[in-house]
Design an enzyme around this catalytic site. Structure first.
Site, short mmCIF file in Angstrom:
data_model
loop_
_atom_site.label_atom_id
_atom_site.label_comp_id
_atom_site.label_asym_id
_atom_site.label_seq_id
_atom_site.Cartn_x
_atom_site.Cartn_y
_atom_site.Cartn_z
CB CYS A 16 8.54 12.48 2.00
SG CYS A 16 9.12 12.34 0.33
CB SER A 26 9.53 12.90 -4.13
OG SER A 26 8.45 12.56 -4.95
CB CYS A 27 12.73 12.49 -0.55
SG CYS A 27 11.51 11.64 0.44
N GLY A 28 13.26 15.10 -2.89
CA GLY A 28 14.42 15.70 -3.57
C GLY A 28 15.04 16.85 -2.83
#
Lengths: 259, 259
Positions: A68, B102-104
């Site tokens: 990611c 996502s990368c959250g």
């Protein structure tokens, strides 16, 4: 790193290799499905293997696996891996519900859900027992980390002739197995019909379930199996052996061998 | 169960004890928080210890622990345990989100969340190293399962004088620790300031985090620690030793001992 050794009543400093353990979050088509503590390396295999073993792909083909990396650059971007099926895999459901459920959902249901979708394995010729007892040594050639750190587990796929095809290592035994299965999935080599799977340490339910899902006919472990592992192997039609060492092993499944 | 042994080129049947592994679902005030594969026994301690170690109680007192027995009678009702705080604990959030993130959210955040809430441990007098090397033997008196099955892990709380206070066993090392911590929580003995925690096998991040949460000042393991375990112990102000055997051990944290 430097470590302080206490031995024979005296302290001294010496260098020591320590196994790396870092969290990796696995996503399937952008949905988070798991965070596992793993040894970095072969991360794509781990992500693909996990999704496959857990039944999350449901037959969908893996179109790609990637880190990611669409956020701001940071170290942790290499700790999130996404498996892409182009939306062909079903949307994963959370394992942890926050609804009040009384006895409605429990671990037994989770186990049934993992096993129910799997067909009994096809009967294949049993692997020669002397081949099985040779595998721990044959596989340890590929297990370099263990000797230096004493903290890593290994898994290996092998043929009935005793050839070791793939070995993988990880701080988690289940991750080492997922890496082997993921490599075979990405190479189009599943199901692993007729092949054997070797694991260092013990054989738990989880490992039997992963071997079954990948189609291995034989699972051998260096240490003991659990009762549920034995029960599941018998249900799967999987040959399960434990305490596999030079020249010896215990057969737990099938229940009765022709003597 | 009966097992088939292959040894010296011959097969024979003999009885074998196999460790029991069953799923247990843990609820907090009726909300499912985890399903763990565990060895049945001390289930209330395991449930209470898990909720405490994971920070789910957030200071709330445990008012009761019970099996989920309000459904139809079945074997599996003893595989669901509810910890009750009368709603004083916050509602647990799912660990697995199905939203696109996502990368959250990633494993690094999960680790930060577990550690951020913990204060650095208070400085306590170091436990004598010869006391530490005596603990594996002292604790093994309470580890009856290991010798018969070869598949179980042990954990024990001990005093600076070398007295073993509590020992617990489980197919999962983290469960054995949760059972020790849960017993102490239910007995009003937390935080475990000044006491040591012993674990068989390796020391992972997870075990260091659990020891830290319970307030143990010292964690000793029979085998190796991981790099993240060492890093976390140093951050916590926890003394971490590995490869603890008769007469020897390696000190990983603090980074530097007075020589």
């Amino acid at each position: 790193m430097l470590v302080t050794v206490y031995e024979d009543g005296a302290l001294r400093r010496r260098p020591d290799d320590v196994i790396v353990e870092e969290p990796m979050t696995i996503q399937l088509d952008g949905n988070i499905v798991s965070t596992t503590m793993r040894t970095p390396g072969n991360d794509y295999e781990l992500a693909a293997g996990f999704c496959f073993s857990d039944g999350l792909l449901d037959g969908a083909a893996v179109k790609g696996v990637r880190y990611c990396a669409d956020g701001a650059a940071s170290e942790s971007q290499f700790n999130v891996v996404t498996v892409e099926t182009g939306g062909k895999a079903p949307v994963p459901t959370p394992r942890l519900g926050t609804t009040t459920s009384s006895c409605g959902l429990c671990g037994n249901d989770a186990i049934e859900a993992l096993c129910d979708r799997l067909e009994r394995l096809p009967a294949t010729p049993p692997i020669d027992l002397d081949v099985l007892t040779s595998i721990p040594n044959a596989a340890s050639g590929g297990q370099g980390l263990f000797s230096t750190t004493g903290a890593v587990h290994g898994a290996a796929a092998f043929t009935p002739a005793g050839e070791v095809l793939i070995t993988r290592e990880d701080v988690g035994r289940h991750n080492a197995v997922d890496k082997v299965v993921g490599r075979m999935l990405l190479d189009g080599q599943l199901p692993a019909t007729g092949l054997g799977l070797f694991v260092s340490g013990r054989a738990s339910f989880e490992l039997v379930q992963k071997a079954w899902a990948a189609g291995f006919g034989t699972l051998i472990a260096v240490s003991a199996p659990t009762a549920l592992a034995v029960q599941t192997a018998r249900r799967a039609g999987l040959m399960l052996a434990g305490f596999v060492r030079d020249e010896r092993l215990n057969i737990y499944a099938p229940e009765r061998m022709p003597l």
